[in-house]
Design a protein around this motif. Structure first.
Motif, PDB file in Angstrom:
ATOM      1  N   LEU A 183       0.825  -1.195   0.000  1.00 33.45           N
ATOM      2  CA  LEU A 183       0.000   0.000   0.000  1.00 33.45           C
ATOM      3  C   LEU A 183       0.873   1.263   0.000  1.00 33.45           C
ATOM      4  O   LEU A 183       1.867   1.315  -0.685  1.00 33.45           O
ATOM      5  N   GLY A 184       0.509   2.236   0.772  1.00 36.07           N
ATOM      6  CA  GLY A 184       1.190   3.530   0.802  1.00 36.07           C
ATOM      7  C   GLY A 184       0.159   4.639   0.703  1.00 36.07           C
ATOM      8  O   GLY A 184      -1.021   4.400   0.404  1.00 36.07           O
ATOM      9  N   TRP A 185       0.600   5.860   0.985  1.00 30.37           N
ATOM     10  CA  TRP A 185      -0.332   6.980   0.956  1.00 30.37           C
ATOM     11  C   TRP A 185      -0.964   7.178  -0.421  1.00 30.37           C
ATOM     12  O   TRP A 185      -2.144   7.487  -0.533  1.00 30.37           O
ATOM     13  N   ARG A 186      -0.192   6.982  -1.478  1.00 31.55           N
ATOM     14  CA  ARG A 186      -0.741   7.193  -2.823  1.00 31.55           C
ATOM     15  C   ARG A 186      -1.788   6.146  -3.156  1.00 31.55           C
ATOM     16  O   ARG A 186      -2.741   6.424  -3.881  1.00 31.55           O
ATOM     17  N   VAL A 187      -1.615   4.912  -2.656  1.00 36.81           N
ATOM     18  CA  VAL A 187      -2.621   3.874  -2.885  1.00 36.81           C
ATOM     19  C   VAL A 187      -3.875   4.167  -2.074  1.00 36.81           C
ATOM     20  O   VAL A 187      -5.001   4.084  -2.567  1.00 36.81           O
ATOM     21  N   LEU A 188      -3.683   4.539  -0.779  1.00 41.27           N
ATOM     22  CA  LEU A 188      -4.833   4.777   0.085  1.00 41.27           C
ATOM     23  C   LEU A 188      -5.642   5.989  -0.347  1.00 41.27           C
ATOM     24  O   LEU A 188      -6.848   6.052  -0.131  1.00 41.27           O
ATOM     25  N   THR A 189      -4.977   6.960  -0.958  1.00 42.80           N
ATOM     26  CA  THR A 189      -5.694   8.146  -1.427  1.00 42.80           C
ATOM     27  C   THR A 189      -6.216   7.990  -2.848  1.00 42.80           C
ATOM     28  O   THR A 189      -6.804   8.925  -3.393  1.00 42.80           O
ATOM     29  N   GLY A 190      -5.999   6.821  -3.450  1.00 41.56           N
ATOM     30  CA  GLY A 190      -6.563   6.554  -4.767  1.00 41.56           C
ATOM     31  C   GLY A 190      -5.761   7.081  -5.928  1.00 41.56           C
ATOM     32  O   GLY A 190      -6.219   7.035  -7.070  1.00 41.56           O
ATOM     33  N   ARG A 191      -4.536   7.566  -5.696  1.00 45.93           N
ATOM     34  CA  ARG A 191      -3.718   8.084  -6.797  1.00 45.93           C
ATOM     35  C   ARG A 191      -2.864   7.008  -7.447  1.00 45.93           C
ATOM     36  O   ARG A 191      -2.290   7.229  -8.506  1.00 45.93           O
ATOM     37  N   ALA A 226     -23.440 -25.906 -15.609  1.00 43.80           N
ATOM     38  CA  ALA A 226     -24.640 -25.098 -15.865  1.00 43.80           C
ATOM     39  C   ALA A 226     -24.983 -24.228 -14.661  1.00 43.80           C
ATOM     40  O   ALA A 226     -25.369 -23.061 -14.816  1.00 43.80           O
ATOM     41  N   GLU A 227     -24.844 -24.775 -13.441  1.00 44.95           N
ATOM     42  CA  GLU A 227     -25.122 -23.976 -12.248  1.00 44.95           C
ATOM     43  C   GLU A 227     -24.142 -22.822 -12.116  1.00 44.95           C
ATOM     44  O   GLU A 227     -24.523 -21.699 -11.772  1.00 44.95           O
ATOM     45  N   LEU A 228     -22.875 -23.094 -12.412  1.00 48.93           N
ATOM     46  CA  LEU A 228     -21.863 -22.040 -12.314  1.00 48.93           C
ATOM     47  C   LEU A 228     -22.117 -20.943 -13.331  1.00 48.93           C
ATOM     48  O   LEU A 228     -21.982 -19.753 -13.035  1.00 48.93           O
ATOM     49  N   ALA A 229     -22.505 -21.338 -14.573  1.00 54.61           N
ATOM     50  CA  ALA A 229     -22.775 -20.338 -15.602  1.00 54.61           C
ATOM     51  C   ALA A 229     -23.926 -19.413 -15.210  1.00 54.61           C
ATOM     52  O   ALA A 229     -23.922 -18.221 -15.532  1.00 54.61           O
ATOM     53  N   LYS A 230     -24.916 -19.940 -14.491  1.00 53.30           N
ATOM     54  CA  LYS A 230     -26.028 -19.102 -14.050  1.00 53.30           C
ATOM     55  C   LYS A 230     -25.632 -18.204 -12.881  1.00 53.30           C
ATOM     56  O   LYS A 230     -26.146 -17.094 -12.732  1.00 53.30           O
ATOM     57  N   ALA A 231     -24.715 -18.691 -12.040  1.00 51.00           N
ATOM     58  CA  ALA A 231     -24.346 -17.934 -10.842  1.00 51.00           C
ATOM     59  C   ALA A 231     -23.382 -16.797 -11.163  1.00 51.00           C
ATOM     60  O   ALA A 231     -23.398 -15.765 -10.496  1.00 51.00           O
ATOM     61  N   LEU A 232     -22.545 -16.956 -12.200  1.00 50.55           N
ATOM     62  CA  LEU A 232     -21.557 -15.918 -12.490  1.00 50.55           C
ATOM     63  C   LEU A 232     -22.195 -14.582 -12.855  1.00 50.55           C
ATOM     64  O   LEU A 232     -21.782 -13.546 -12.346  1.00 50.55           O
ATOM     65  N   PRO A 233     -23.195 -14.516 -13.738  1.00 52.16           N
ATOM     66  CA  PRO A 233     -23.784 -13.203 -14.052  1.00 52.16           C
ATOM     67  C   PRO A 233     -24.467 -12.549 -12.862  1.00 52.16           C
ATOM     68  O   PRO A 233     -24.668 -11.345 -12.847  1.00 52.16           O
ATOM     69  N   ALA A 234     -24.816 -13.349 -11.830  1.00 52.22           N
ATOM     70  CA  ALA A 234     -25.512 -12.767 -10.690  1.00 52.22           C
ATOM     71  C   ALA A 234     -24.611 -11.872  -9.856  1.00 52.22           C
ATOM     72  O   ALA A 234     -25.074 -11.036  -9.101  1.00 52.22           O
ATOM     73  N   SER A 235     -23.281 -12.028  -9.971  1.00 50.83           N
ATOM     74  CA  SER A 235     -22.356 -11.188  -9.224  1.00 50.83           C
ATOM     75  C   SER A 235     -22.199  -9.865  -9.943  1.00 50.83           C
ATOM     76  O   SER A 235     -21.700  -9.798 -11.058  1.00 50.83           O
ATOM     77  N   GLU A 236     -22.637  -8.784  -9.308  1.00 46.32           N
ATOM     78  CA  GLU A 236     -22.592  -7.474  -9.935  1.00 46.32           C
ATOM     79  C   GLU A 236     -21.352  -6.682  -9.531  1.00 46.32           C
ATOM     80  O   GLU A 236     -21.209  -5.518  -9.859  1.00 46.32           O
ATOM     81  N   GLY A 237     -20.437  -7.304  -8.785  1.00 46.76           N
ATOM     82  CA  GLY A 237     -19.242  -6.602  -8.364  1.00 46.76           C
ATOM     83  C   GLY A 237     -18.271  -6.431  -9.505  1.00 46.76           C
ATOM     84  O   GLY A 237     -18.385  -7.054 -10.551  1.00 46.76           O
ATOM     85  N   SER A 238     -17.286  -5.593  -9.311  1.00 49.36           N
ATOM     86  CA  SER A 238     -16.244  -5.369 -10.294  1.00 49.36           C
ATOM     87  C   SER A 238     -14.912  -5.417  -9.586  1.00 49.36           C
ATOM     88  O   SER A 238     -14.791  -5.041  -8.416  1.00 49.36           O
ATOM     89  N   LEU A 239     -13.917  -5.933 -10.263  1.00 53.02           N
ATOM     90  CA  LEU A 239     -12.605  -6.052  -9.655  1.00 53.02           C
ATOM     91  C   LEU A 239     -12.023  -4.680  -9.375  1.00 53.02           C
ATOM     92  O   LEU A 239     -12.168  -3.754 -10.174  1.00 53.02           O
ATOM     93  N   PRO A 240     -11.357  -4.529  -8.218  1.00 56.66           N
ATOM     94  CA  PRO A 240     -10.720  -3.238  -7.943  1.00 56.66           C
ATOM     95  C   PRO A 240      -9.543  -3.013  -8.863  1.00 56.66           C
ATOM     96  O   PRO A 240      -8.932  -3.954  -9.364  1.00 56.66           O
ATOM     97  N   ALA A 241      -9.227  -1.744  -9.085  1.00 49.98           N
ATOM     98  CA  ALA A 241      -8.093  -1.423  -9.944  1.00 49.98           C
ATOM     99  C   ALA A 241      -6.804  -1.811  -9.248  1.00 49.98           C
ATOM    100  O   ALA A 241      -6.652  -1.652  -8.038  1.00 49.98           O
ATOM    101  N   GLY A 242      -5.847  -2.326 -10.029  1.00 51.99           N
ATOM    102  CA  GLY A 242      -4.570  -2.705  -9.460  1.00 51.99           C
ATOM    103  C   GLY A 242      -3.946  -3.844 -10.226  1.00 51.99           C
ATOM    104  O   GLY A 242      -4.423  -4.238 -11.304  1.00 51.99           O
ATOM    105  N   GLU A 243      -2.861  -4.378  -9.666  1.00 52.36           N
ATOM    106  CA  GLU A 243      -2.141  -5.480 -10.272  1.00 52.36           C
ATOM    107  C   GLU A 243      -2.061  -6.619  -9.283  1.00 52.36           C
ATOM    108  O   GLU A 243      -1.790  -6.413  -8.098  1.00 52.36           O
TER     109      GLU A 243
END
Length: 526
Positions: free
Chosen positions: A89-97, A117-134
């Motif tokens: 982390l670091g200040w630049r990460v915590l402040t979003g820069r 088939a169950e997994l294919a139906k469950a994946l679209p149900a997750s509306e989250g998005s991955l956070p930016a980063g590496e």
């Protein structure tokens, strides 16, 4: 004045000492308010990614880094477990820069294809998005299961995200899979996928994929340690594949069901697709062997090249055996403008180097051509010579079949043929002979198969030539020639025949016949 300056210096020293102490506490991660703020940030990021955090244990938490583990979450048919996740982390990460950099160690994912088939139906149900980063993935493994069958693929890779796209890269080197895979997914649903130097060991995946590929493909036998090698790229935009490029090498395989079997050598495939008017497919294999109901066909080095404008296939050598037939042949075919109604034009060339049919055999190579122009089928034969009970010759044969679309099929054929009459007569007795032995004729055939008015017309013309027929105790000589026409329809037969002879000389014992000219004419009306 001096006292004010001393007070100022004392307060400045206290302030500097306070900053140093607070900074030291923050550096060591023992500042509760800061730690709680960092924790809220991390948990919010995990929830945005759709990862459950109830069982996540934070090992270390400070403004410099965060270490968590073990981490696990489950979806239908998918279990993921992680030994440790370390985020710098670091200040630049915590402040979003600045985007954070995360290292994952001991990642283990288990995928059950039986619940795909169950997994294919469950994946679209997750509306989250991955956070930016590496994210760097170290010492990871993927376990693919289907019932009791399982395949393990150890791998390492990386994942990076920003406001525009997601990028995934991983490499594996294992018996089940070797290669490098990259994936780019834009937030606008655009997707790019690439495989470089990919290699699959088929037998390791057979039991796992058997439920997906079906029983017929499950009966395919692959050579031991056979591998599928593939490299290529694919792009998906607006839910449509817009650019696909790939090369593959398939191992030798065989398929058997009862008396039917197919064997195919190592095959190389190259394919590309951009849209309905820009695509290509090239395939070549070492050989193809087909067996069914006593027949056996083998094609050596067959190739196919398919394009929107035309498809071409060829095999330089091959063979066909069965039911008393044995052929050595090669050929090629070209098809243009294929549609639901059939090809606009097509041409097939078949070259026969050797041929046997029961008591008959091919005396010289022959070439057969067939052409389709969208309405008529044309067949031509330059020359054909068969040797058997007698010798047969055919030259310049052409046939045209058409009229199917109009509902009035018709056929027209013409050519020249010859038969060795002397050998046929010699079969009746050793002293029968005919010179010249070959009798040639020109044949024309035409027919219309209109319902209720079928009609066929056959014309035969024999050019005039001197013939000598010798038989026991006699001899016959003459210049013979003639023609015949036969008309057939549903209810009647009509036609005519004529025979012209010149310089007729016949002898039998003490009798002889001499005539300068003779003729025979027959006609049968309806």
């Amino acid at each position: 004045m001096r006292r004010s300056r001393r007070n100022f210096l004392r307060w400045l020293a206290v302030l500097v000492l306070l900053v140093v102490v607070l900074g030291g506490v923050a550096v060591t991660g023992h500042l509760p308010l800061l730690n709680r703020w960092i924790e809220r940030r991390l948990l919010a990021e995990l929830r945005a990614a759709g990862v459950g955090t109830e069982t996540t244990r934070l090992r270390e938490l400070s403004w410099r880094r965060a270490v968590a583990g073990p981490v696990s979450f489950d979806l239908p048919g998918l279990h993921v477990q992680l030994d440790e996740a370390r985020a710098e982390l670091g200040w630049r990460v915590l402040t979003g820069r600045l985007a954070p950099r995360v290292v994952l160690r001991g990642l283990s994912a288990e995928l059950d294809l039986a619940r795909w088939a169950e997994l294919a139906k469950a994946l679209p149900a997750s509306e989250g998005s991955l956070p930016a980063g590496e994210i760097d993935i170290e010492a990871a493994r993927l376990m693919v299961r289907n019932g009791a069958a399982a395949v393990e693929v150890p791998f390492a890779g990386s994942l990076s995200t920003d406001a525009a796209e997601l990028r995934v890269r991983f490499a594996a080197e294992a018996p089940a899979f070797t290669g490098r895979v990259t994936l780019r997914a834009a937030k606008s649903t655009d997707l790019e996928f690439a495989v470089q130097e990919g290699s699959f060991e088929v037998e390791r995946w057979r039991a796992v994929l058997l439920g997906l590929i079906g029983a017929p493909l499950g009966a395919v036998t692959i050579e031991p340690a056979g591998r599928i090698r593939i490299s290529g790229t694919a792009r998906l935009a607006a839910d449509r594949w817009t650019a696909v490029r790939g090369e593959a090498e398939l191992p030798a395989l065989s398929w058997r069901e009862g008396e039917n079997s197919v064997e195919c050598g190592t095959t190389k495939v190259r394919a590309g697709f951009e849209n309905e008017t820009a695509w290509q497919l090239d395939a070549a294999t070492e050989r193809i062997v087909w067996n069914a109901s006593g027949w056996r066909a083998e094609l050596l080095a067959p190739e196919i090249a398919a394009r929107p404008e035309a498809t071409r296939a060829r095999f330089p050598n091959g063979s066909l055996e069965g039911a008393g037939v044995a052929l050595d042949l090669g050929g090629e075919a070209t098809v243009r403008g294929w549609s639901a109604a059939g090809p606009d034009t097509a041409e097939v060339v078949l070259r026969i180097a050797r041929g046997e049919l029961r008591d008959w055999r091919l005396s010289a190579p022959a070439e057969l051509r067939a052409r389709w122009n969208g309405a008529e089928l044309g067949v031509s034969l330059e020359s054909l010579e068969l040797d058997g009970p007698c010798r047969l010759q055919a030259a310049a044969w052409e046939a045209t079949l058409g009229g199917w679309r109009e509902g009035h099929p018709r056929v027209v054929a013409r050519g020249q043929g010859a038969v060795e009459l002397g050998r046929l007569l010699g079969a009746k007795g050793a002293e029968w002979r005919c010179e010249p032995a070959m009798v040639a004729a020109k044949i024309d055939l035409s027919g219309v198969l209109d319902a209720g008015a079928e009609a066929v017309r056959v014309e035969l013309a024999v050019p005039a030539m001197r013939r000598t027929l010798a038989f026991p105790g006699g001899r016959f000589e003459a210049v013979l020639g003639g023609d015949a026409v036969v008309n057939l329809d549903r209810a009647h037969v009509s036609g005519r025949a004529s025979l012209a002879a010149h310089e007729v000389l016949g002898r039998q014992g003490g009798w002889s016949v001499l005539a300068p000219e003779a003729s025979l004419n027959l006609r049968w009306p309806r």
